[in-house]
Design an enzyme around this catalytic site. Structure first.
Site, mmCIF file in Angstrom:
data_model
loop_
_atom_site.group_PDB
_atom_site.id
_atom_site.type_symbol
_atom_site.label_atom_id
_atom_site.label_comp_id
_atom_site.label_asym_id
_atom_site.label_seq_id
_atom_site.Cartn_x
_atom_site.Cartn_y
_atom_site.Cartn_z
ATOM 1 N N TYR A 60 -12.894 -1.598 -2.873
ATOM 2 C CA TYR A 60 -13.304 -1.465 -1.466
ATOM 3 C C TYR A 60 -14.815 -1.253 -1.326
ATOM 4 O O TYR A 60 -15.260 -0.671 -0.329
ATOM 5 C CB TYR A 60 -12.532 -0.307 -0.809
ATOM 6 C CG TYR A 60 -11.107 -0.662 -0.434
ATOM 7 C CD1 TYR A 60 -10.790 -1.877 0.173
ATOM 8 C CD2 TYR A 60 -10.066 0.242 -0.638
ATOM 9 C CE1 TYR A 60 -9.493 -2.196 0.544
ATOM 10 C CE2 TYR A 60 -8.755 -0.071 -0.269
ATOM 11 C CZ TYR A 60 -8.487 -1.286 0.319
ATOM 12 O OH TYR A 60 -7.199 -1.603 0.693
ATOM 13 N N GLU A 120 -10.925 -9.424 -6.974
ATOM 14 C CA GLU A 120 -9.970 -8.320 -6.868
ATOM 15 C C GLU A 120 -8.932 -8.358 -8.000
ATOM 16 O O GLU A 120 -8.573 -7.318 -8.556
ATOM 17 C CB GLU A 120 -9.285 -8.365 -5.488
ATOM 18 C CG GLU A 120 -10.282 -8.050 -4.367
ATOM 19 C CD GLU A 120 -9.732 -8.298 -2.966
ATOM 20 O OE1 GLU A 120 -8.557 -8.661 -2.821
ATOM 21 O OE2 GLU A 120 -10.513 -8.125 -2.000
ATOM 22 N N HIS A 126 -2.029 -5.441 1.773
ATOM 23 C CA HIS A 126 -3.394 -5.969 1.690
ATOM 24 C C HIS A 126 -3.324 -7.369 1.097
ATOM 25 O O HIS A 126 -2.479 -7.658 0.257
ATOM 26 C CB HIS A 126 -4.252 -5.083 0.780
ATOM 27 C CG HIS A 126 -5.524 -5.751 0.332
ATOM 28 N ND1 HIS A 126 -6.687 -5.685 1.049
ATOM 29 C CD2 HIS A 126 -5.788 -6.533 -0.762
ATOM 30 C CE1 HIS A 126 -7.631 -6.386 0.420
ATOM 31 N NE2 HIS A 126 -7.115 -6.906 -0.686
ATOM 32 N N LYS A 144 0.807 -1.230 0.000
ATOM 33 C CA LYS A 144 0.000 0.000 0.000
ATOM 34 C C LYS A 144 0.840 1.282 0.000
ATOM 35 O O LYS A 144 2.032 1.239 0.335
ATOM 36 C CB LYS A 144 -0.893 -0.003 1.241
ATOM 37 C CG LYS A 144 -1.997 -1.054 1.222
ATOM 38 C CD LYS A 144 -2.820 -0.905 2.488
ATOM 39 C CE LYS A 144 -3.986 -1.837 2.541
ATOM 40 N NZ LYS A 144 -4.755 -1.666 3.780
ATOM 41 N N ASN A 155 -1.553 0.598 6.717
ATOM 42 C CA ASN A 155 -1.095 -0.650 7.346
ATOM 43 C C ASN A 155 -0.327 -1.546 6.375
ATOM 44 O O ASN A 155 -0.393 -2.758 6.432
ATOM 45 C CB ASN A 155 -2.244 -1.388 8.045
ATOM 46 C CG ASN A 155 -3.313 -1.848 7.073
ATOM 47 O OD1 ASN A 155 -3.293 -1.466 5.908
ATOM 48 N ND2 ASN A 155 -4.226 -2.680 7.545
HETATM 49 P P1 AMP Z 1 -9.968 -5.464 4.674
HETATM 50 O O1 AMP Z 1 -10.850 -5.471 3.475
HETATM 51 O O2 AMP Z 1 -10.560 -6.105 5.887
HETATM 52 O O3 AMP Z 1 -8.572 -5.898 4.342
HETATM 53 O O4 AMP Z 1 -9.839 -3.931 5.097
HETATM 54 C C1 AMP Z 1 -9.279 -3.034 4.207
HETATM 55 C C2 AMP Z 1 -8.559 -1.981 4.943
HETATM 56 O O5 AMP Z 1 -9.466 -1.121 5.578
HETATM 57 C C3 AMP Z 1 -7.631 -2.436 6.064
HETATM 58 O O6 AMP Z 1 -6.421 -2.978 5.623
HETATM 59 C C4 AMP Z 1 -7.450 -1.126 6.788
HETATM 60 O O7 AMP Z 1 -6.514 -0.288 6.120
HETATM 61 C C5 AMP Z 1 -8.830 -0.513 6.690
HETATM 62 N N1 AMP Z 1 -9.602 -0.821 7.910
HETATM 63 C C6 AMP Z 1 -10.238 -1.944 8.210
HETATM 64 N N2 AMP Z 1 -10.832 -1.856 9.422
HETATM 65 C C7 AMP Z 1 -10.557 -0.636 9.887
HETATM 66 C C8 AMP Z 1 -10.888 0.081 11.073
HETATM 67 N N3 AMP Z 1 -11.621 -0.479 12.020
HETATM 68 N N4 AMP Z 1 -10.446 1.346 11.201
HETATM 69 C C9 AMP Z 1 -9.710 1.928 10.227
HETATM 70 N N5 AMP Z 1 -9.366 1.303 9.080
HETATM 71 C C10 AMP Z 1 -9.772 0.041 8.914
#
Ligand code: AMP
Length: 380
Positions: free
Chosen positions: A136, A216, A205, A98, A202
């Site tokens: 997303y 994806e 992904h 990322k 973070n």
């Molecule tokens: P995911 O699809 O679960 O991989 O989520 C995608 C991204 O959304 C994660 O890698 C984070 O960068 C962001 N994300 C997910 N949950 C949270 C949260 N509770 N607060 C802030 N960012 C989040």
């Protein structure tokens, strides 16, 4: 199907240099006795009768090349459902390095390669709002969605297709928990523990399941195989091109070579783009045009560069001296000589001879932007 009749079928293309034509063939492989057969789709005639041939089945895949009695064929698609099921069963996942983590691309690629996963596609890119919105979609409406969209479109990043048995889970284990604080506690060697800044930035992904991965990968690499994302390559004010050669990609040395390169860069230069390509022989000839007649290894160089995937790297700099600096980094063209007189050079460390010498680097200041342009503009 009777055992003796079981065969794989691949739709292939052969570039006929003399006629400057692409000729379609079907390549068959018979499982019962390891023989192959070729059918000429243009003349609708058998081109090669069943004959024993040491075909490396692990190396067969769409967009890969296979050499049959001196003829280099590009596999363009599977010829039937039986072959598709057998070869498409390898698990795939969508992985992303990322924004905010671009400087760690060399280390992250090393970790992927060390883990045994195969990088099948790789492109440094700028995420567009449209593609990010589709990617997303499930988070639309959540409180963190605006920040997530802002982050993902903010800076250069890297998109990848990884392959290998159980790779969805293996890549997620390598990434660690979503929240970097949890990652540091629970998996301190994970990529998020090491490189994440916070829960939004973070670092990486990974798809959460095989079906998400298919969705994806389709969005990011295009269902038609054309990635809609813009490359990150920057040719201003100066740039030079490094190509990590197929033998080094196959041997999983991409991360190590990029780390070695990164450490050797002067402070006014940086890696602006990285991308995996599979060149056809004719594309390779175009790219190596200046070497035709100028080096005795020309034909062997063309054969090697078009034999499998390579990784092209664009180095951007404030100074044109970068071209000479990267030549110095690579070392003497023949890795045997490099090992004797420039032990720390890339070709000494990662190459074998004057063809499988790990990296191609732009030779001349005038050539460097043309070479970068070939990969990062023309082939996009
Ligand atoms: P995911 O699809 O679960 O991989 O989520 C995608 C991204 O959304 C994660 O890698 C984070 O960068 C962001 N994300 C997910 N949950 C949270 C949260 N509770 N607060 C802030 N960012 C989040």
């Amino acid at each position: 199907m009777a055992e003796y009749r079981k065969r794989y079928a691949f739709n292939c293309e052969y570039y006929d240099v003399a006629a400057d034509l692409i000729r379609p063939y079907t390549l068959f492989y018979y499982l019962s006795d390891g023989t192959i057969e070729m059918f000429d789709e243009r003349t609708k005639r058998c081109f090669l009768k069943r004959t024993t041939f040491p075909l490396d089945l692990d190396a067969l895949d769409i967009d890969r090349h296979v050499k049959i009695f001196g003829r280099q064929l590009k596999i363009v698609s599977y010829g039937d459902a039986f072959t598709k099921t057998a070869f498409d069963s390898v698990e795939r996942t969508y992985a992303m390095i990322k924004p905010g983590t671009f400087e760690h691309v060399p280390s992250i690629i090393s970790r992927i390669e060390e883990s045994g996963l195969v990088i099948h596609r790789l492109k440094s890119a700028r995420m567009s709002e449209e593609i990010a919105g589709r990617l997303y979609k499930e988070h639309d409406g959540k409180s963190f969605y605006p920040n997530l969209m802002k982050m993902i479109t903010s800076e250069p990043m890297c998109v990848m297709e990884l392959r290998g048995e159980g790779c969805v889970k293996r890549w997620r284990d390598l990434m660690g928990p979503t929240n970097p604080e949890t990652a540091k506690r629970e998996n301190p060697r994970s990529l998020r523990a090491l490189y994440a800044k916070n829960i939004t930035y973070n670092a990486v992904h990974g798809s959460d399941s095989s079906s998400s991965a298919e969705r994806e990968l389709g969005i990011v690499f295009g269902d038609d195989g054309k990635c809609p994302l813009r490359s990150t390559a920057s040719a201003t004010p100066f740039c030079t091109c490094v190509v990590i050669l197929p033998h080094a990609v196959k041997e999983k040395k991409v991360g190590s070579i990029l780390q070695h390169l990164d450490k050797s860069l002067p402070s006014n230069a940086f890696i602006s783009a990285v991308q995996m390509f599979t060149l056809t022989p004719e594309q390779t000839k175009e790219f190596y045009a200046v070497y035709e007649g100028a080096t005795p290894e020309y034909s062997a160089m063309v054969r090697h560069l078009s034999s499998d995937s390579c990784v092209a790297v664009c180095i951007s700099s404030e100074s044109e001296e970068i071209v000479g600096k990267m030549r110095e980094w690579a070392g003497p063209k023949d890795s045997v000589i490099a090992k004797a007189i420039r032990k720390e050079s890339a070709r000494a460390l990662f190459g074998y001879d004057s063809v499988q010498n790990a990296v191609h680097v732009s030779d001349l200041v005038e050539e460097a932007p043309v070479e970068c342009g070939y990969f990062f503009k023309l082939l996009q």
